[in-house]
Design a protein around this motif. Structure first.
Motif, mmCIF file in Angstrom:
data_model
loop_
_atom_site.group_PDB
_atom_site.id
_atom_site.type_symbol
_atom_site.label_atom_id
_atom_site.label_comp_id
_atom_site.label_asym_id
_atom_site.label_seq_id
_atom_site.Cartn_x
_atom_site.Cartn_y
_atom_site.Cartn_z
ATOM 1 N N LYS A 244 15.327 31.084 10.737
ATOM 2 C CA LYS A 244 15.089 30.815 12.165
ATOM 3 C C LYS A 244 13.769 30.087 12.368
ATOM 4 N N ARG A 245 12.728 30.548 11.661
ATOM 5 C CA ARG A 245 11.424 29.895 11.816
ATOM 6 C C ARG A 245 11.458 28.477 11.252
ATOM 7 N N LEU A 246 12.148 28.291 10.129
ATOM 8 C CA LEU A 246 12.274 26.964 9.526
ATOM 9 C C LEU A 246 12.937 26.004 10.505
ATOM 10 N N ILE A 247 14.012 26.481 11.134
ATOM 11 C CA ILE A 247 14.705 25.643 12.117
ATOM 12 C C ILE A 247 13.835 25.425 13.344
ATOM 13 N N GLY A 248 13.119 26.477 13.774
ATOM 14 C CA GLY A 248 12.254 26.364 14.949
ATOM 15 C C GLY A 248 11.157 25.329 14.787
ATOM 16 N N ILE A 249 10.608 25.233 13.576
ATOM 17 C CA ILE A 249 9.559 24.232 13.331
ATOM 18 C C ILE A 249 10.165 22.844 13.147
ATOM 19 N N SER A 250 11.302 22.785 12.445
ATOM 20 C CA SER A 250 11.846 21.478 12.060
ATOM 21 C C SER A 250 12.554 20.751 13.198
ATOM 22 N N VAL A 251 13.170 21.486 14.127
ATOM 23 C CA VAL A 251 13.962 20.826 15.173
ATOM 24 C C VAL A 251 13.121 19.882 16.043
ATOM 25 N N PRO A 252 11.957 20.323 16.604
ATOM 26 C CA PRO A 252 11.170 19.373 17.403
ATOM 27 C C PRO A 252 10.687 18.162 16.600
ATOM 28 N N VAL A 253 10.301 18.388 15.339
ATOM 29 C CA VAL A 253 9.851 17.279 14.499
ATOM 30 C C VAL A 253 11.007 16.325 14.229
ATOM 31 N N THR A 254 12.175 16.895 13.914
ATOM 32 C CA THR A 254 13.364 16.066 13.676
ATOM 33 C C THR A 254 13.715 15.262 14.913
ATOM 34 N N ALA A 255 13.641 15.914 16.083
ATOM 35 C CA ALA A 255 13.952 15.212 17.327
ATOM 36 C C ALA A 255 13.007 14.032 17.540
ATOM 37 N N GLY A 256 11.712 14.246 17.268
ATOM 38 C CA GLY A 256 10.744 13.161 17.413
ATOM 39 C C GLY A 256 11.022 12.020 16.458
ATOM 40 N N ARG A 257 11.340 12.359 15.209
ATOM 41 C CA ARG A 257 11.608 11.304 14.236
ATOM 42 C C ARG A 257 12.957 10.633 14.491
ATOM 43 N N LEU A 258 13.905 11.400 15.057
ATOM 44 C CA LEU A 258 15.188 10.795 15.386
ATOM 45 C C LEU A 258 15.034 9.707 16.444
ATOM 46 N N ILE A 259 14.109 9.931 17.357
ATOM 47 C CA ILE A 259 13.871 8.900 18.369
ATOM 48 C C ILE A 259 13.427 7.605 17.701
ATOM 49 N N GLY A 260 12.479 7.741 16.735
ATOM 50 C CA GLY A 260 12.042 6.558 16.007
ATOM 51 C C GLY A 260 13.163 5.929 15.207
ATOM 52 N N SER A 261 14.002 6.770 14.568
ATOM 53 C CA SER A 261 15.107 6.253 13.751
ATOM 54 C C SER A 261 16.178 5.603 14.619
ATOM 55 N N PHE A 262 16.542 6.260 15.729
ATOM 56 C CA PHE A 262 17.522 5.660 16.630
ATOM 57 C C PHE A 262 16.972 4.382 17.260
ATOM 58 N N SER A 263 15.676 4.395 17.514
ATOM 59 C CA SER A 263 15.043 3.186 18.029
ATOM 60 C C SER A 263 15.184 2.039 17.033
ATOM 61 N N TYR A 264 14.955 2.342 15.751
ATOM 62 C CA TYR A 264 15.112 1.340 14.692
ATOM 63 C C TYR A 264 16.560 0.870 14.596
ATOM 64 N N LEU A 265 17.502 1.827 14.712
ATOM 65 C CA LEU A 265 18.922 1.494 14.666
ATOM 66 C C LEU A 265 19.322 0.612 15.852
ATOM 67 N N LEU A 266 18.936 1.045 17.062
ATOM 68 C CA LEU A 266 19.252 0.243 18.249
ATOM 69 C C LEU A 266 18.579 -1.120 18.193
ATOM 70 N N GLU A 267 17.364 -1.118 17.639
ATOM 71 C CA GLU A 267 16.645 -2.391 17.497
ATOM 72 C C GLU A 267 17.438 -3.373 16.641
ATOM 73 N N SER A 268 17.994 -2.874 15.513
ATOM 74 C CA SER A 268 18.759 -3.753 14.629
ATOM 75 C C SER A 268 20.011 -4.285 15.316
ATOM 76 N N ILE A 269 20.712 -3.400 16.076
ATOM 77 C CA ILE A 269 21.940 -3.815 16.760
ATOM 78 C C ILE A 269 21.625 -4.762 17.915
ATOM 79 N N ILE A 270 20.674 -4.339 18.758
ATOM 80 C CA ILE A 270 20.382 -5.097 19.977
ATOM 81 C C ILE A 270 19.699 -6.418 19.665
#
Length: 532
Positions: A244-270
């Motif tokens: 639970k603690r591992l997920i609690g720490i990792s989820v916000p960090v993953t969400a932040g990095r996902l924004i950067g990754s999705f941004s990179y993905l959308l950037e390539s498509i757009i």
């Protein structure tokens, strides 16, 4: 196992990072000559999807493992560290296997519907085996980072780079007769082989170090039996809260990095679609995007190896200081990291701006497309170098949400600007570059503001002013040497002499102005040996 200090860990990762970046430019130089800018574009178009999938799996888990292991090691509980590692591996590997099948099943749809070039399909399929491999490697790196032992990560990353380069170029050359699409897929297969080698190196080092630790801390037989039974019971009791603690720490960090990754993905498509709206043919748009993402941006990010090393070393160091509420140590580490990132990044930004044409000609054989892009982005590179330690500070001090919001704001602005500017014929690819520049400025400023508010850290304006002045003087001297002091008919030699003179001017100004002190130089390992 011996821990390393903040500076030692940074220097180890810096050395490995420099070696990896230098090695990484071998395929950057050779691959365009083998498969061309269009082939590089196919390779780069498939890569953002891989980044998104890997971010879902490894975005926050390795950092959570590093943070929890650092706390366990600080309390002298090595068994707890190993349980954290095993829990992180189980979670990461499960996600890795799931998303490997998702990627394989969606490969045809992604290449034919989302992207403008169906030839990306082969590259996309070639990258899927890497997902589970990277899931394992990332968790082991987080474990070693938490124990403040950066050597295993450094060794494995260098080995991975060497293996990757060889197979990347070999496979692309072997498959080139079948067409550019297969050659780009061959390059991605080479990356997969390198990732396998890196993972095996991490596994070997883990079991080697674990064996040494067990020998050094082996209890008497009776105590070992009792402690083993207690350990099994404790593992059963602690696994669920640990997960639970591992997920609690990792989820916000993953969400932040996902924004950067999705941004990179959308950037390539757009970007490619916006260039098509601007009247640029699909093959030409793929080639332009390949030049930007596969040639210019890697060159721009080369000096960021230090800031990346600082960011990795900052996480356990700041986590320990934050746990003690030790603000002076936090301020000291942040000032060290920011000053080092700026002092080391600024001269490379000047070289890339003043000598963009000879640099791109020597690196890629053609400066007509790449040099204008590099010159446009170089003056703003310093913001990219400072961004990594700022984001690491927010994550280390349990404020990943702030990093998430800042990254989201920057991503939205970047995508909107690409849509607005790159689709206009008068701007084209330069509109996409302008959007990337605005994104780096905005996110860095927002991260800096968040760190200052969180830590009550005061800014030292004298350092940035000195660095800017030293960089301007260096740029002027370097430009004069390159254009007005004929040293050799060889462009390589003329470039190297001009760059060396510029670096000499910059280093002299830094020493005279106090940006770099004799004490800073003495901290370097080779300087210590020379003085002893």
């Amino acid at each position: 196992m011996k821990k390393q200090s903040f500076i030692q860990g940074t220097l180890i990762l810096l050395l490995a990072g420099i070696i990896n970046r230098m090695l990484g430019f071998i395929p950057r130089i050779a691959l365009p000559r083998i498969i061309g800018a269009e082939g590089v574009g196919l390779y780069q178009l498939g890569y953002p999807f891989f980044i998104v999938l890997v971010t879902v799996i490894t975005g926050g888990i390795p950092l959570a493992v590093a943070k929890m292991v650092a706390e366990a090691e600080g309390e002298n509980r090595p068994e707890q560290s190993r349980r954290i590692l095993h829990t992180g591996l189980a979670l990461s590997l499960t996600l890795g296997i799931i998303f490997t099948f998702v990627a394989l099943l969606s490969a045809s749809w992604v290449s034919s519907v989302l992207l403008t070039d169906k030839r990306v399909y082969y590259t996309f399929v070639s990258m899927t085996p890497m997902i589970a491999i990277v899931a394992v490697s990332a968790v082991y790196r987080g474990y070693f980072q938490g124990r403040q032992n950066m050597l295993p990560s450094a060794y494995s990353s260098v080995l991975e780079s060497l293996i990757r380069i060889f197979f990347m170029l070999w496979f692309s050359w072997l498959l080139l007769p079948k067409g550019i699409a297969f050659a780009a897929a061959g390059a991605m297969l080479g990356v997969t082989v390198g990732e396998i080698a890196g993972m095996l190196a991490l596994l070997w080092q883990y079991y080697y170090i674990a064996g040494k630790d067990r020998k050094e801390a082996a209890p008497p037989p009776s105590e070992a039996t009792d402690s083993g039974q207690a350990s099994v019971q404790q593992t059963q009791d602690n696994t669920t809260p640990m997960l639970k603690r591992l997920i609690g720490i990792s989820v916000p960090v993953t969400a932040g990095r996902l924004i950067g990754s999705f941004s990179y993905l959308l950037e390539s498509i757009i970007t490619v679609r916006s260039l098509a709206l601007a009247g640029i043919a699909a093959a030409a748009a793929t080639a332009q995007y390949g030049s930007l993402q596969g040639m210019v941006i890697p060159l721009l990010l080369l000096p960021g190896v230090l800031s990346s090393s600082l960011a990795v070393s900052l996480v356990p160091s700041l986590s320990e200081a934050a746990a003690r509420n030790d603000l002076p140590t936090i301020h000291k580490r942040m000032h060290q990291a920011l000053r080092l990132a700026m002092v080391t990044g600024a001269p490379f930004a000047a070289v890339m701006y003043i000598l963009a044409v000879p640099l791109c000609t020597l690196m890629y054989g053609n400066a007509a497309d790449t040099a204008p892009m590099l010159r446009m982005m170089a003056p703003f590179a310093l913001f990219l170098y400072v961004q990594a330690p700022l984001q690491a500070a927010l994550q280390a001090m349990d404020r990943p949400g702030k990093a998430l919001v800042n990254t989201l704001i920057g991503a939205v602005v970047k995508i909107l600007l690409i849509l607005l500017l790159a689709s206009r014929p008068e701007y084209g690819i330069q509109g996409a570059i302008a959007a990337i520049i605005v994104n780096s400025l905005l996110v860095t400023v927002l991260h800096g503001y968040s760190v200052i508010r969180l830590t009550a850290m005061s800014l030292r304006w004298a350092d940035p002013v000195k660095i800017i002045a030293a960089t301007i003087i260096m740029a002027a001297g370097m430009s004069y040497v390159y254009t007005s002091v004929p040293v050799s008919s060889s462009q390589w030699i003329q470039f190297l002499v001009a760059a060396a003179c510029g670096m000499g001017i910059y280093l002299s100004i830094c020493l005279l102005s106090g940006l770099i002190s004799g004490r800073d130089l003495e901290r370097l390992p080779f300087m210590k040996r020379w003085h002893s």
